[in-house]
Scaffold this active site. Structure first.
Site, PDB file in Angstrom:
ATOM      1  N   ASP A  35       0.813  -1.224   0.000  1.00  0.00           N
ATOM      2  CA  ASP A  35       0.000   0.000   0.000  1.00  0.00           C
ATOM      3  C   ASP A  35       0.848   1.278   0.000  1.00  0.00           C
ATOM      4  O   ASP A  35       0.668   2.160   0.851  1.00  0.00           O
ATOM      5  CB  ASP A  35      -0.916   0.032   1.232  1.00  0.00           C
ATOM      6  N   GLU A 209     -11.647   0.527  -3.561  1.00  0.00           N
ATOM      7  CA  GLU A 209     -10.975   1.028  -2.362  1.00  0.00           C
ATOM      8  C   GLU A 209      -9.727   1.799  -2.778  1.00  0.00           C
ATOM      9  O   GLU A 209      -9.514   2.100  -3.951  1.00  0.00           O
ATOM     10  CB  GLU A 209     -10.622  -0.135  -1.424  1.00  0.00           C
TER      11      GLU A 209
END
Length: 448
Positions: A35, A209
């Site tokens: 991420d 997301e």
């Protein structure tokens, strides 16, 4: 207590000392990272990833994402990365459930002399704050120390915070929770200045997301992972306003060819080139909840469309010829003649090796910087049970031969040195090939 403090100090030092110079993908190989949010502060790139770890008894949920802290990494050239150690950990944030192990995808930005680090996790008070909330930690430097705020941001439920500051100075917070949301931030960067809005005109089917918003020319780009089929691919939409409505434009990166279920990313320009930071499970191919950060170049079409990025092992940046060149992060590999395998399947953090199956095996590695000062020798970490001959050329299979390396027989790894027959200054493509029929394995090559 003393033993615990000493352990923490040694762990921090291991992180700093274990930072290998990497120009290849994945860029961090001494721990799992995922991420990645990349930012440029004072001419240096800082990457704020989440930190995957293995579950253990009393330490997270087996078979799921387990994350207890955040590191920050930095580089001046996208090649040599420094691990600055832990900046936020779950048991030192007042409002966080200390055994939640859910320190998921973060972001960091700079405003008015301060650095604001945004992170989602599970709160202690799950009765009034079900699910994830998002908090902020503040620092005077991009590497910290970061001081967490006593409470999370009021009015925000969800994960994957992203902050965008427009040219007029207005800051926006984006996050996801089923849909993707956005809201204005106050000048203090700690509170919402408007009610959250659902960013519309995005796909309604499949998980969305990980929003990441940036502006190029007069266009706002909303980029996000989306499960259109079985795993996440990276898509983007555009708008003339930071809160939309957005129009879906296309795919930035296709689904993982090996089935890694997640992808999560950031995009930024650095020294006149745009880059995509993302993750894949390179160091954990059998378990896609342990990911590793990658970087590849990103390009725009004349009309502003993002050209689809094809993942590479080679990654970005130049590799200094005097450093260990990891041939297994190749630009091109001979089909059937060479392959890549882990050095040690019990400790995948040791990385990979290139296996040459015979005289048809070769590997091409782009972007080796030889400099201007003449180099005289090449050293190769290599093993060949029956012995072998390895040839090193530059600029293609018909380019000049730099060295011919004779590898002695042996079942163990050995470092073999050979003289260079010629030297070419500048940046070149390296071509390494086996010249004997018996197998030979190479860990790395470097020049002196």
């Amino acid at each position: 207590m003393l033993r615990h403090k000493l352990s923490c100090i040694l762990t921090g030092l291991a992180g700093l000392l274990g930072s290998a110079a990497r120009a290849q993908n994945p860029i961090i190989t001494n721990q799992f990272t995922a991420d990645p949010t990349a930012r440029v502060f004072n001419g240096r790139v800082y990457v704020y990833p989440s930190h995957d770890i293995r579950a253990a008894p009393g330490r997270g949920r087996a078979g799921w994402f387990v994350m207890e802290d955040y590191h920050v990494f930095s580089s001046a050239n996208l090649t040599d990365w420094t691990d600055h150690g832990v900046i936020v950990t779950q048991n030192k944030v007042p409002w966080v459930k200390p055994d939640s192990y859910s320190m998921w995808a973060p972001d960091c930005t700079y405003r008015n002399g301060k650095y604001y680090f945004y992170f989602p996790t599970t709160p202690k008070d799950t009765t009034s704050s079900k699910g994830f909330t998002i908090g902020v930690a503040v620092a005077d430097k991009p590497t910290g120390p970061f001081v967490p705020q006593p409470l999370p941001i009021k009015g925000v439920r969800g994960i994957d915070p992203n902050v965008f500051i427009d040219q007029d100075g207005q800051a926006y917070l984006y996050w996801s929770q089923g849909n993707i949301y956005g809201a204005k931030l106050k000048e203090n960067m700690l509170e919402l200045a408007s009610e959250p809005v659902t960013l519309g005109e995005l796909p309604t089917q499949g998980l969305k997301e990980g929003p990441y918003v940036f502006k190029r020319n007069a266009t706002y780009y909303l980029t996000y992972p989306h499960v259109a089929n079985k795993t996440e691919r990276l898509e983007y939409a555009t708008s003339t306003s930071p809160l939309g409505p957005f129009k879906v434009q296309g795919v930035i990166m296709d689904e993982s060819p090996t089935g890694c279920w997640t992808n999560h990313h950031s995009i930024l320009p650095f020294k006149n080139q745009w880059y995509l930071f993302y993750h894949h499970n390179d160091l954990s191919p059998a378990f896609d909840k342990n990911r590793s950060v990658r970087i590849d170049s990103l390009f725009f079409e004349p009309d502003g469309a993002i050209r689809k990025v094809v993942p590479t092992l080679r990654g970005v940046g130049l590799t200094d010829a005097r450093q260990k060149i990891q041939l297994d992060r190749y630009s091109q590999l001979s089909p059937g003649g060479a392959s890549v395998a882990f050095l040690d399947t019990a400790n995948k953090f040791q990385g990979w090796k290139t296996v040459f199956n015979g005289s048809q095996g070769w590997v091409r590695y782009n972007g080796v910087a030889f400099g201007t000062k003449p180099l005289r020798t090449v050293t190769m970490r290599v093993t060949a049970a029956a012995g072998a001959t390895v040839q090193i050329r530059v600029d293609g299979a018909s380019g000049p031969v730099l060295a011919q390396v004779t590898v002695p027989k042996g079942s163990r790894w050995q470092e073999v040195k050979a003289p260079l027959s010629t030297f070419k200054p500048g940046t070149h493509t390296l071509v390494v090939s086996a010249k004997t029929t018996m197998p030979v394995e190479i860990d790395w090559v470097k020049f002196d």
